[in-house]
Motif scaffolding. Structure first.
Motif, PDB file in Angstrom:
ATOM      1  N   PRO A  93       0.813  -1.213   0.000  1.00  0.00           N
ATOM      2  CA  PRO A  93       0.000   0.000   0.000  1.00  0.00           C
ATOM      3  C   PRO A  93       0.851   1.269   0.000  1.00  0.00           C
ATOM      4  CG  PRO A  93      -0.098  -1.087   2.139  1.00  0.00           C
ATOM      5  CD  PRO A  93       0.681  -1.985   1.224  1.00  0.00           C
ATOM      6  N   SER A  96      -2.222  -7.197   4.448  1.00  0.00           N
ATOM      7  CA  SER A  96      -2.947  -6.269   3.591  1.00  0.00           C
ATOM      8  C   SER A  96      -4.220  -6.958   3.138  1.00  0.00           C
ATOM      9  CB  SER A  96      -2.070  -5.917   2.389  1.00  0.00           C
ATOM     10  OG  SER A  96      -2.662  -4.938   1.582  1.00  0.00           O
ATOM     11  N   GLU A 124      -7.852  -8.029  -1.843  1.00  0.00           N
ATOM     12  CA  GLU A 124      -8.367  -7.378  -3.055  1.00  0.00           C
ATOM     13  C   GLU A 124      -7.519  -6.179  -3.451  1.00  0.00           C
ATOM     14  OE1 GLU A 124     -10.740  -8.532  -5.069  1.00  0.00           O
ATOM     15  OE2 GLU A 124     -10.853 -10.253  -3.715  1.00  0.00           O
ATOM     16  N   GLN A 125      -7.207  -5.323  -2.498  1.00  0.00           N
ATOM     17  CA  GLN A 125      -6.411  -4.132  -2.792  1.00  0.00           C
ATOM     18  C   GLN A 125      -4.968  -4.516  -3.146  1.00  0.00           C
ATOM     19  OE1 GLN A 125      -8.444  -4.429  -0.186  1.00  0.00           O
ATOM     20  NE2 GLN A 125      -9.897  -2.744  -0.313  1.00  0.00           N
ATOM     21  N   TRP A 126      -4.438  -5.497  -2.464  1.00  0.00           N
ATOM     22  CA  TRP A 126      -3.066  -5.928  -2.742  1.00  0.00           C
ATOM     23  C   TRP A 126      -2.970  -6.463  -4.173  1.00  0.00           C
ATOM     24  CZ3 TRP A 126       0.152  -9.620  -4.398  1.00  0.00           C
ATOM     25  CH2 TRP A 126       1.506  -9.470  -4.094  1.00  0.00           C
ATOM     26  N   SER A 167      -4.903  -5.789  -6.697  1.00  0.00           N
ATOM     27  CA  SER A 167      -5.076  -4.676  -7.628  1.00  0.00           C
ATOM     28  C   SER A 167      -3.775  -3.896  -7.809  1.00  0.00           C
ATOM     29  CB  SER A 167      -6.185  -3.758  -7.117  1.00  0.00           C
ATOM     30  OG  SER A 167      -6.315  -2.633  -7.950  1.00  0.00           O
ATOM     31  N   ARG A 168      -3.117  -3.563  -6.707  1.00  0.00           N
ATOM     32  CA  ARG A 168      -1.849  -2.817  -6.794  1.00  0.00           C
ATOM     33  C   ARG A 168      -0.761  -3.648  -7.470  1.00  0.00           C
ATOM     34  NH1 ARG A 168      -3.610  -1.363  -1.460  1.00  0.00           N
ATOM     35  NH2 ARG A 168      -2.347  -3.081  -0.652  1.00  0.00           N
TER      36      ARG A 168
END
Length: 160
Positions: free
Chosen positions: A70, A108, A111-113, A115-116
């Motif tokens: 992040p 983390s 989903e966000q991990w 995506s990044r």
């Protein structure tokens, strides 16, 4: 025919390159920091690889690198290290560049991990030299699930 890789670092390559050549094995060269002087790293390996005809792969730096972090600065460091190792790997014979994907379970939201990490790998693939590919392996996670999601979502044959 099955390709086998014998891993070695700069200190062991003089021993392992002839062994790999004699046995028909490939070599995975460990290219870890310091990488600031590409010419010096190449000079360590190149003379020992003269006459070596097997598959050459390079293992890029992995410690403390997290393409799905992040923290944008952490992702920048990962991109910087990959940027340092690519010309070295290409000079030493190209082939696959083995890297770790840096996911630490429960550190983390997945989903966000993912995506990044997908955005990171798409950017890296955009500048990847012809004939090279990334082979991403897990490090701390216990299953391949997150790594498989990233590879499938990026959907590029140069990332496996």
């Amino acid at each position: 025919m099955r390709a086998l890789i014998l891993t070695c670092d700069a200190q062991l390559i003089k021993t392992y390159a002839p062994l790999a050549q004699d046995r028909g094995l490939g070599l995975e060269l460990q290219l870890f920091p310091p990488l600031d002087d590409a010419a010096a790293v190449i000079a360590q390996y190149a003379p020992c690889l003269e006459g070596f005809t097997g598959l050459r792969a390079c293992h890029g730096p992995y410690a403390d690198l997290c393409p799905g972090s992040p923290d944008p600065m952490v992702r920048q460091v990962a991109a910087h290290r990959i940027g340092q190792v690519l010309p070295i790997a290409r000079s030493l014979g190209g082939g696959p560049l083995v890297v770790h994907h840096g996911y630490v379970p429960h550190s983390s939201q997945v989903e966000q991990w993912v995506s990044r990490s997908c955005a990171f790998w798409r950017a890296e693939l955009a500048g990847l030299p012809q004939g090279m590919s990334f082979h991403v392996e897990n490090y701390f996670d216990y299953t391949p699930d997150v790594l498989l999601r990233v590879v499938r979502e990026v959907n590029d044959p140069r990332l496996g």
